[in-house]
Design a protein around this motif. Structure first.
Motif, PDB file in Angstrom:
ATOM      1  N   HIS A   4       0.829  -1.210   0.000  1.00 33.39           N
ATOM      2  CA  HIS A   4       0.000   0.000   0.000  1.00 33.39           C
ATOM      3  C   HIS A   4       0.858   1.252   0.000  1.00 33.39           C
ATOM      4  O   HIS A   4       2.040   1.221   0.343  1.00 33.39           O
ATOM      5  CB  HIS A   4      -1.004  -0.030   1.147  1.00 33.39           C
ATOM      6  CG  HIS A   4      -0.485   0.283   2.511  1.00 33.39           C
ATOM      7  ND1 HIS A   4      -0.552   1.543   3.082  1.00 33.39           N
ATOM      8  CD2 HIS A   4       0.078  -0.503   3.467  1.00 33.39           C
ATOM      9  CE1 HIS A   4      -0.061   1.511   4.302  1.00 33.39           C
ATOM     10  NE2 HIS A   4       0.337   0.288   4.569  1.00 33.39           N
ATOM     11  N   ARG A   5       0.252   2.357  -0.380  1.00 29.48           N
ATOM     12  CA  ARG A   5       0.974   3.624  -0.572  1.00 29.48           C
ATOM     13  C   ARG A   5       0.558   4.682   0.459  1.00 29.48           C
ATOM     14  O   ARG A   5       1.366   5.515   0.875  1.00 29.48           O
ATOM     15  CB  ARG A   5       0.681   4.144  -1.990  1.00 29.48           C
ATOM     16  CG  ARG A   5       1.302   5.468  -2.351  1.00 29.48           C
ATOM     17  CD  ARG A   5       0.795   5.945  -3.705  1.00 29.48           C
ATOM     18  NE  ARG A   5      -0.633   6.294  -3.677  1.00 29.48           N
ATOM     19  CZ  ARG A   5      -1.604   5.518  -4.144  1.00 29.48           C
ATOM     20  NH1 ARG A   5      -1.331   4.344  -4.702  1.00 29.48           N
ATOM     21  NH2 ARG A   5      -2.872   5.901  -4.065  1.00 29.48           N
ATOM     22  N   ASP A   6      -0.704   4.685   0.858  1.00 23.79           N
ATOM     23  CA  ASP A   6      -1.208   5.729   1.753  1.00 23.79           C
ATOM     24  C   ASP A   6      -0.555   5.627   3.122  1.00 23.79           C
ATOM     25  O   ASP A   6      -0.235   4.538   3.598  1.00 23.79           O
ATOM     26  CB  ASP A   6      -2.727   5.608   1.899  1.00 23.79           C
ATOM     27  CG  ASP A   6      -3.146   4.324   2.608  1.00 23.79           C
ATOM     28  OD1 ASP A   6      -3.725   4.395   3.706  1.00 23.79           O
ATOM     29  OD2 ASP A   6      -2.880   3.228   2.064  1.00 23.79           O
ATOM     30  N   ALA A   7      -0.365   6.787   3.765  1.00 26.76           N
ATOM     31  CA  ALA A   7       0.285   6.828   5.072  1.00 26.76           C
ATOM     32  C   ALA A   7      -0.446   7.824   5.961  1.00 26.76           C
ATOM     33  O   ALA A   7      -1.036   8.794   5.484  1.00 26.76           O
ATOM     34  CB  ALA A   7       1.746   7.247   4.932  1.00 26.76           C
ATOM     35  N   TRP A   8      -0.373   7.597   7.271  1.00 28.32           N
ATOM     36  CA  TRP A   8      -0.995   8.561   8.185  1.00 28.32           C
ATOM     37  C   TRP A   8      -0.247   9.885   8.172  1.00 28.32           C
ATOM     38  O   TRP A   8      -0.849  10.946   8.327  1.00 28.32           O
ATOM     39  CB  TRP A   8      -1.068   7.990   9.596  1.00 28.32           C
ATOM     40  CG  TRP A   8      -2.094   6.907   9.722  1.00 28.32           C
ATOM     41  CD1 TRP A   8      -1.879   5.606  10.038  1.00 28.32           C
ATOM     42  CD2 TRP A   8      -3.505   7.036   9.509  1.00 28.32           C
ATOM     43  NE1 TRP A   8      -3.074   4.900  10.039  1.00 28.32           N
ATOM     44  CE2 TRP A   8      -4.077   5.763   9.721  1.00 28.32           C
ATOM     45  CE3 TRP A   8      -4.340   8.100   9.155  1.00 28.32           C
ATOM     46  CZ2 TRP A   8      -5.450   5.525   9.583  1.00 28.32           C
ATOM     47  CZ3 TRP A   8      -5.704   7.869   9.019  1.00 28.32           C
ATOM     48  CH2 TRP A   8      -6.242   6.594   9.240  1.00 28.32           C
ATOM     49  N   THR A   9       1.070   9.817   7.989  1.00 28.18           N
ATOM     50  CA  THR A   9       1.839  11.057   7.856  1.00 28.18           C
ATOM     51  C   THR A   9       2.806  10.907   6.681  1.00 28.18           C
ATOM     52  O   THR A   9       2.379  10.789   5.549  1.00 28.18           O
ATOM     53  CB  THR A   9       2.565  11.427   9.176  1.00 28.18           C
ATOM     54  OG1 THR A   9       3.427  10.355   9.566  1.00 28.18           O
ATOM     55  CG2 THR A   9       1.550  11.673  10.289  1.00 28.18           C
ATOM     56  N   PHE A  10       4.117  10.882   6.956  1.00 32.68           N
ATOM     57  CA  PHE A  10       5.091  10.794   5.865  1.00 32.68           C
ATOM     58  C   PHE A  10       5.296   9.352   5.394  1.00 32.68           C
ATOM     59  O   PHE A  10       5.590   9.108   4.231  1.00 32.68           O
ATOM     60  CB  PHE A  10       6.424  11.409   6.306  1.00 32.68           C
ATOM     61  CG  PHE A  10       6.332  12.871   6.619  1.00 32.68           C
ATOM     62  CD1 PHE A  10       6.367  13.822   5.611  1.00 32.68           C
ATOM     63  CD2 PHE A  10       6.192  13.312   7.930  1.00 32.68           C
ATOM     64  CE1 PHE A  10       6.278  15.177   5.891  1.00 32.68           C
ATOM     65  CE2 PHE A  10       6.103  14.667   8.230  1.00 32.68           C
ATOM     66  CZ  PHE A  10       6.130  15.602   7.213  1.00 32.68           C
ATOM     67  N   GLY A  11       5.185   8.395   6.318  1.00 33.55           N
ATOM     68  CA  GLY A  11       5.166   6.993   5.952  1.00 33.55           C
ATOM     69  C   GLY A  11       6.441   6.420   5.385  1.00 33.55           C
ATOM     70  O   GLY A  11       6.390   5.554   4.507  1.00 33.55           O
ATOM     71  N   ALA A  12       7.596   6.841   5.894  1.00 32.95           N
ATOM     72  CA  ALA A  12       8.853   6.315   5.342  1.00 32.95           C
ATOM     73  C   ALA A  12       9.010   4.829   5.619  1.00 32.95           C
ATOM     74  O   ALA A  12       9.463   4.074   4.757  1.00 32.95           O
ATOM     75  CB  ALA A  12      10.040   7.085   5.913  1.00 32.95           C
ATOM     76  N   VAL A  13       8.636   4.394   6.820  1.00 32.30           N
ATOM     77  CA  VAL A  13       8.651   2.968   7.127  1.00 32.30           C
ATOM     78  C   VAL A  13       7.352   2.336   6.655  1.00 32.30           C
ATOM     79  O   VAL A  13       7.344   1.399   5.845  1.00 32.30           O
ATOM     80  CB  VAL A  13       8.847   2.732   8.648  1.00 32.30           C
ATOM     81  CG1 VAL A  13       8.785   1.237   8.966  1.00 32.30           C
ATOM     82  CG2 VAL A  13      10.170   3.312   9.112  1.00 32.30           C
ATOM     83  N   ASP A  14       6.251   2.829   7.183  1.00 35.30           N
ATOM     84  CA  ASP A  14       4.931   2.281   6.885  1.00 35.30           C
ATOM     85  C   ASP A  14       4.132   3.267   6.051  1.00 35.30           C
ATOM     86  O   ASP A  14       3.644   4.274   6.559  1.00 35.30           O
ATOM     87  CB  ASP A  14       4.202   2.007   8.204  1.00 35.30           C
ATOM     88  CG  ASP A  14       2.833   1.383   8.027  1.00 35.30           C
ATOM     89  OD1 ASP A  14       2.488   0.981   6.899  1.00 35.30           O
ATOM     90  OD2 ASP A  14       2.091   1.298   9.030  1.00 35.30           O
TER      91      ASP A  14
END
Length: 705
Positions: free
Chosen positions: A346-356
């Motif tokens: 998946h691509r969407d992240a709660w914030t910047f999402g570098a790990v997740d």
């Protein structure tokens, strides 16, 4: 209570090891794929940097830009790609507040609920794009009451509270993150009569244990203001379209119908930082919690309450029909284009999402680039390889679920396997989960890839020498990532891989490129290793003449699970005979199809075997479709979307899993009610599981009764 959770992994056995080799001309391409000449850690680093320049929650403009980046990158590798979009019901915060009233003379505290920008933060200019801290799908409303500390908010924690004489009914509970899914923390609190929930990031679990430990950006640990946001929805897919895709103009449930379905919370909740949680803990009196419930070094004494501290929790959110975008790229198979090997992240992240999750997205693009380079050297996959970059996973696996629901029939008949990477890298140490027929394939791939932290050995070497669950493969029963719709809804063999386990800045605004570059994977070599293993698994599944599946480990694991059941049903008039018998049949069928494979490979040359394509195709179809046989169209009682009767989430922990989940649910109910009808339901679920295992055996045999 019978639980064969994700934590109860199976030890990899070599006694049933079986080697699956591709055709000679393919193996050279596979070796080239994992060679230094094709891998590129600099390219991976660049992808991650580009994907994480802005916070990109599902439904946002920034996430649409990230989708465009993935699409254009896949297209640049000559991979035909497109957007599969859906209109889904997502929630966002409108307002929230939290006030703590303390006993006199201490004044009330009005918490800012802000994650602080640190000095020198290179992302300070876009920090205002980070959503206010909230829980997706949280109930809007106000809860005012004394605070009760409930540890991790598990079912067993409430049992302990009752033994202590503490009743949470009418109170606001304070739970700490960890152990179970946050949506289950809220659900368990509601079941116990709580009127609101606060979930804090305890320094013991995420801040390095307390004391003089530093935190990000000086160390990897969560800062005092860091907050783990996330969804508290307990279902899968768009809650307004349960079981069907959220296409434009489709049927949708009303808000009232969604609430009656039981998967969205019915009391308000907020996530808070460890600094705010610490202040609330100090306001709680009453009995002292046990040592296991206490915080880290220098933490205040954790007491149970209720009160005397009183909180006023208010949350107001809005539900918006938002466009989400899955990116799909396809490399068509040369010989079996109607058989699909799917790689998903998946691509969407709660914030910047570098790990997740964008460590996984960067690896997905790396795999695609290497396959493009192989194609330029003449390689063509035997079967079709599909890249899927999902959207809105964080809200409840929405992008993957809607796509699977829309394409259910074609996927159920054509998908060979689904290979998932969510968090590719969160630290050191290889981790893998899979449906059991893929165990040996995972082992073989890990043996071929160099360990990114010790080039003198392979990933497998470091895996088996690990002190933390050495060389064990987990199972995909939890609903923690996008494999759920594939395994638990339509019964597709699947695997999930990563480096590292829990990482401290999970779902906070500090999960950015700087954290990854300093602490997660400074040289991006772990990313390279993930891409190598992921791609190698895909290549073997796409290119091997005979699918590299072995169902014998499946049968052996089910036998162990039955052994765990015996004590649970002793002296209850319950028989396990049908289950034992069906598993024995599966073991026999698995042994027989392995012998068929050996006969095909041993009695003929590869060239002559290729001419007997119909026989190979029929054997492969049996291997591919057997996982489907473990599903039942009625699904689990009360949870009909979950069709798989062997692997599904625990009813009280979406992240956890159980073997025989229907039996487990029935057992829990029977223990509480202890009625003849409740124990009869246990027996009924045993029969249901026995029947699907028998179906799997018949599928492997490939002959009508």
């Amino acid at each position: 209570m019978f639980k064969a959770a994700i934590a109860s992994f199976i030890i990899i056995a070599t006694s049933f090891s079986f080697h699956f080799w591709p055709l000679p001309q393919k193996s050279s391409y596979h070796s080239l794929f994992i060679s230094n000449s094709l891998s590129d850690n600099e390219s991976i680093s660049n992808h991650l940097y580009m994907l994480t320049r802005r916070p990109h929650v599902a439904g946002s403009e920034a996430n649409a830009e990230a989708a465009a980046y993935v699409l254009s990158t896949l297209t640049s590798y000559n991979i035909p790609s497109h957007i599969a979009s859906y209109d889904t019901a997502l929630t966002y915060p409108v307002s929230r507040s939290l006030v703590l009233t303390r006993p006199s003379p201490d004044p009330p505290i009005k918490f800012s609920l802000q994650q602080e920008v640190y000095e020198g933060d290179p992302y300070a200019d876009v920090a205002n794009e980070v959503q206010p801290t909230y829980h997706a799908y949280a109930k809007s409303g106000t809860a005012v009451g004394p605070v009760v500390y409930v540890n991790y908010g598990r079912v067993e924690d409430y049992v302990t509270l009752k033994e202590m004489g503490v009743n949470v009914s009418g109170n606001v509970v304070l739970a700490r993150y960890g152990e179970i899914y946050r949506g289950d923390i809220v659900e368990n609190a509601y079941e116990e009569g709580a009127i609101g929930v606060l979930i804090f990031t305890d320094r013991k679990d995420y801040g390095g244990g307390g004391g003089d430990v530093k935190w990000f950006p000086d160390d990897k640990w969560m800062p005092p203001s860091g907050v783990q946001v996330g969804s508290v929805y307990n279902g899968a897919g768009d809650p307004t379209t349960p079981g069907w895709p959220s296409t434009e103009g489709c049927e949708r449930l009303s808000d009232e119908e969604v609430e009656r379905a039981g998967d969205v919370p019915l009391i308000p909740s907020l996530p808070i930082s460890w600094a705010d949680g610490d202040a609330i803990v100090r306001s709680i009196g009453g009995q002292v919690a046990s040592d296991a419930w206490q915080g880290g070094k220098d933490a205040p004494v954790y007491r149970i309450g209720p009160g005397p501290g009183i909180v006023n929790l208010t949350y107001n959110g809005k539900q918006v029909l938002s466009r989400i975008e899955n990116v799909v790229g396809i490399i068509e198979g040369a010989e079996e284009p109607d058989r699909f090997v799917i790689l998903g992240n998946h691509r969407d992240a709660w914030t910047f999402g570098a790990v997740d999750p964008n460590s996984g997205t960067a690896c997905l693009l790396e795999v695609a680039e290497r396959l493009w380079k192989l194609q330029k050297k003449g390689w063509k996959p035997r079967r079709t390889i599909i890249f899927c970059n999902w959207d809105a996973e964080e809200y409840g696996l929405i992008g993957s679920t809607e796509w699977v629901e829309e394409n259910r029939q074609m996927l159920a008949s054509r998908v060979v396997a689904y290979l998932n990477v969510d968090i590719a890298v969160g630290g050191a140490g290889f981790k893998a989960s899979a449906t059991p027929q893929l165990d040996e394939l995972l082992i073989q791939a890990a043996k071929q890839v160099p360990d990114p932290d010790n080039s003198s050995q392979t990933v497998y070497d470091s895996w088996i020498s690990s002190t933390d669950n050495p060389a064990k493969i987990g199972r995909l029963g939890g609903a923690g990532s996008d494999y759920s719709a594939f395994v638990q809804h339509i019964g597709v063999p699947a695997a999930d891989i990563s480096f590292g386990e829990a990482y401290p800045v999970y779902h906070s605004m500090y999960d950015d490129f700087i954290w990854m570059n300093k602490f997660g994977d400074p040289m991006f070599q772990r990313h390279v290793a993930v891409a190598s293993i992921w791609g190698l698994l895909a290549l073997k599944l796409a290119d091997n003449e005979i699918l590299p599946f072995d169902y014998l480990p499946y049968a052996l694991e089910l036998q162990r699970s039955v052994e765990s059941l015996k004590d649970e049903v002793a002296n209850r008039g319950i028989t396990l005979v049908p289950l034992v018998k069906s598993i024995k049949e599966l073991e026999t069928a698995a042994t027989k199809i392995n012998e068929e494979r050996k006969a095909l490979e041993g009695s003929k040359s590869w060239t002559s075997m290729c001419k007997d394509s119909q026989k190979v195709r029929e054997l492969n179809d049996r291997l591919m479709m057997t996982e489907r046989a473990f599903t039942d169209r009625e699904g689990l009682p009360g949870r009909s979307w979950y069709k798989h009767l062997i692997y599904a989430p625990s009813k009280h922990n979406d992240y956890g899993s159980t073997s025989f989940p229907g039996i487990d649910d029935a057992l829990e109910k029977a223990k509480n009610l202890n009625t003849a009808d409740s124990w009869h339901s246990v027996q009924h679920e045993i029969w249901r599981v026995a029947r699907v295992i028998t179906q799997a055996s018949l599928c492997l045999k490939g002959k009508l009764t």
